[in-house]
Design a protein around this motif. Structure first.
Motif, PDB file in Angstrom:
ATOM      1  N   LEU A 193       0.857  -1.183   0.000  1.00 24.79           N
ATOM      2  CA  LEU A 193       0.000   0.000   0.000  1.00 24.79           C
ATOM      3  C   LEU A 193       0.889   1.227   0.000  1.00 24.79           C
ATOM      4  CD1 LEU A 193      -2.395  -1.103   2.895  1.00 24.79           C
ATOM      5  CD2 LEU A 193      -2.960  -1.088   0.455  1.00 24.79           C
ATOM      6  N   ARG A 194       0.265   2.376  -0.048  1.00 21.55           N
ATOM      7  CA  ARG A 194       0.955   3.644   0.197  1.00 21.55           C
ATOM      8  C   ARG A 194       0.275   4.271   1.403  1.00 21.55           C
ATOM      9  NH1 ARG A 194       4.609   4.609  -3.255  1.00 21.55           N
ATOM     10  NH2 ARG A 194       5.003   6.771  -2.813  1.00 21.55           N
ATOM     11  N   THR A 195       1.052   4.918   2.258  1.00 17.95           N
ATOM     12  CA  THR A 195       0.475   5.575   3.428  1.00 17.95           C
ATOM     13  C   THR A 195      -0.123   6.917   3.016  1.00 17.95           C
ATOM     14  OG1 THR A 195       2.451   6.823   4.046  1.00 17.95           O
ATOM     15  CG2 THR A 195       2.286   4.535   4.873  1.00 17.95           C
ATOM     16  N   PHE A 229      -2.068   4.527  14.624  1.00 21.51           N
ATOM     17  CA  PHE A 229      -1.825   3.404  13.714  1.00 21.51           C
ATOM     18  C   PHE A 229      -1.754   3.922  12.277  1.00 21.51           C
ATOM     19  CE2 PHE A 229      -6.427   3.430  14.669  1.00 21.51           C
ATOM     20  CZ  PHE A 229      -6.979   3.541  13.408  1.00 21.51           C
ATOM     21  N   THR A 230      -1.379   3.079  11.367  1.00 30.30           N
ATOM     22  CA  THR A 230      -1.151   3.460   9.977  1.00 30.30           C
ATOM     23  C   THR A 230      -2.454   3.793   9.256  1.00 30.30           C
ATOM     24  OG1 THR A 230       0.805   2.055   9.856  1.00 30.30           O
ATOM     25  CG2 THR A 230      -0.200   2.682   7.765  1.00 30.30           C
ATOM     26  N   ILE A 231      -2.460   4.917   8.578  1.00 31.20           N
ATOM     27  CA  ILE A 231      -3.547   5.286   7.680  1.00 31.20           C
ATOM     28  C   ILE A 231      -2.955   5.267   6.271  1.00 31.20           C
ATOM     29  CG2 ILE A 231      -5.187   7.070   6.969  1.00 31.20           C
ATOM     30  CD1 ILE A 231      -5.909   5.856   9.661  1.00 31.20           C
ATOM     31  N   ALA A 232      -3.559   4.455   5.416  1.00 25.22           N
ATOM     32  CA  ALA A 232      -3.097   4.341   4.029  1.00 25.22           C
ATOM     33  C   ALA A 232      -3.682   5.472   3.198  1.00 25.22           C
ATOM     34  CB  ALA A 232      -3.513   2.983   3.461  1.00 25.22           C
ATOM     35  N   GLU A 233      -3.283   5.524   1.933  1.00 23.75           N
ATOM     36  CA  GLU A 233      -3.864   6.512   1.030  1.00 23.75           C
ATOM     37  C   GLU A 233      -5.287   6.094   0.672  1.00 23.75           C
ATOM     38  OE1 GLU A 233      -1.573   6.797  -2.555  1.00 23.75           O
ATOM     39  OE2 GLU A 233      -2.141   4.805  -3.238  1.00 23.75           O
ATOM     40  N   LYS A 234      -6.073   7.066   0.264  1.00 23.00           N
ATOM     41  CA  LYS A 234      -7.449   6.823  -0.149  1.00 23.00           C
ATOM     42  C   LYS A 234      -7.456   5.851  -1.323  1.00 23.00           C
ATOM     43  CE  LYS A 234     -11.589   9.351  -1.591  1.00 23.00           C
ATOM     44  NZ  LYS A 234     -12.122  10.704  -1.865  1.00 23.00           N
ATOM     45  N   GLU A 294       4.231   7.313   1.509  1.00 29.63           N
ATOM     46  CA  GLU A 294       5.332   6.356   1.653  1.00 29.63           C
ATOM     47  C   GLU A 294       4.875   4.968   1.236  1.00 29.63           C
ATOM     48  OE1 GLU A 294       5.501   6.999   5.798  1.00 29.63           O
ATOM     49  OE2 GLU A 294       6.925   8.659   5.675  1.00 29.63           O
ATOM     50  N   GLU A 295       5.761   4.213   0.617  1.00 24.88           N
ATOM     51  CA  GLU A 295       5.470   2.828   0.250  1.00 24.88           C
ATOM     52  C   GLU A 295       5.357   1.991   1.527  1.00 24.88           C
ATOM     53  OE1 GLU A 295       4.622  -0.078  -2.559  1.00 24.88           O
ATOM     54  OE2 GLU A 295       4.907   2.051  -2.868  1.00 24.88           O
ATOM     55  N   LEU A 296       4.362   1.118   1.575  1.00 20.00           N
ATOM     56  CA  LEU A 296       4.138   0.268   2.747  1.00 20.00           C
ATOM     57  C   LEU A 296       3.943  -1.177   2.301  1.00 20.00           C
ATOM     58  CD1 LEU A 296       3.666   0.048   5.838  1.00 20.00           C
ATOM     59  CD2 LEU A 296       1.240   0.384   5.355  1.00 20.00           C
ATOM     60  N   PRO A 297       5.051  -1.924   2.150  1.00 24.53           N
ATOM     61  CA  PRO A 297       4.909  -3.346   1.831  1.00 24.53           C
ATOM     62  C   PRO A 297       4.380  -4.074   3.069  1.00 24.53           C
ATOM     63  CG  PRO A 297       7.228  -2.763   2.100  1.00 24.53           C
ATOM     64  CD  PRO A 297       6.435  -1.503   2.266  1.00 24.53           C
ATOM     65  N   LEU A 298       3.311  -4.826   2.891  1.00 26.79           N
ATOM     66  CA  LEU A 298       2.730  -5.520   4.049  1.00 26.79           C
ATOM     67  C   LEU A 298       3.634  -6.642   4.541  1.00 26.79           C
ATOM     68  CD1 LEU A 298      -1.083  -5.458   3.226  1.00 26.79           C
ATOM     69  CD2 LEU A 298       0.317  -3.823   4.506  1.00 26.79           C
TER      70      LEU A 298
END
Length: 161
Positions: A10-12, A91-96, A16-20
Motif C-alpha cells: 500500500l501507500r500511506t 496506527f497506519t492510515i493508508a492513502e485513499k 510512503e510505500e508500505l509493503p505488508l
C-alpha cells in the motif's frame, strides 16, 4: 496470484510505500474507513484496540475510501491529519483507495476472495482480521464495534497464538 496478505503493498497517507511483508508474522486488523460517516467514531475503538494489543504484535491499518456515499476527504494528508487530530490515531492510515468492485485495490479484491461474497465491504468500517501466517481469520461488518466482545475474543486468539 497472491496467497497471503504479505504479498501486497500500500501507500500511506504520507505517500510512503508500505509493503505488508513488513508485518510478516504479526496479526493485522485492516479496516476501510471514512472521515465523514456515521461510523467514523469507531476510530476511537480502533485506536483503543491498537494501544491494547500493539505490544503483542497487532498492527492496525486504516484504508480510507470514498466508495460509500463519498464520505471521505480528497486529500491524503488531510485524511491522516483528521484521524490524528480528532481521534488520536497513531496506527497506519493508508492513502485513499477503492475497496469495492469495480476497481477495488488488489488487497480488497483478495480479502473478498478469501472471505467470500458476504465479506465484500458494503459500507465503511468493515474490519478484516488476518492471522500471523497472513491468512484471513475473519471479517466484521460496520455494525460490529472494534471493542465488542466478539472482536475482542478474536483479537485475543490472534495475539496469543
Amino acid at each position: 496470484m497472491a496467497s497471503r496478505i504479505y504479498d501486497f503493498s500500500l501507500r500511506t497517507s504520507r505517500g510512503e510505500e508500505l509493503p505488508l511483508s513488513r508485518f510478516e508474522g504479526r496479526p493485522l486488523l485492516i479496516v476501510n474507513t471514512a472521515s465523514k460517516c456515521g461510523f467514523t467514531p469507531q476510530f476511537e475503538g480502533l485506536q483503543e484496540i491498537y494501544t491494547r494489543y500493539r505490544d503483542r504484535g497487532l498492527e492496525v491499518i486504516g484504508i480510507p475510501s470514498g466508495d460509500f456515499g463519498n464520505q471521505e476527504l480528497d486529500d491524503n494528508a488531510a485524511i491522516g491529519a483528521f484521524c490524528h487530530r480528532n481521534y488520536g490515531v497513531s496506527f497506519t492510515i493508508a492513502e485513499k483507495s477503492r475497496v469495492r468492485d469495480p476497481g477495488a485495490i488488489p488487497l480488497f479484491a483478495w480479502l473478498a476472495r478469501q472471505g467470500g461474497l458476504l465479506a465484500r465491504p458494503r459500507w465503511n468500517f468493515y474490519k478484516y482480521l488476518v492471522d500471523r501466517s497472513g491468512l484471513l481469520e475473519g471479517w466484521y461488518s460496520s455494525l460490529t464495534k472494534p471493542t465488542s466482545r466478539r472482536m475482542d475474543a478474536a483479537m485475543l486468539r490472534l495475539v496469543w497464538e
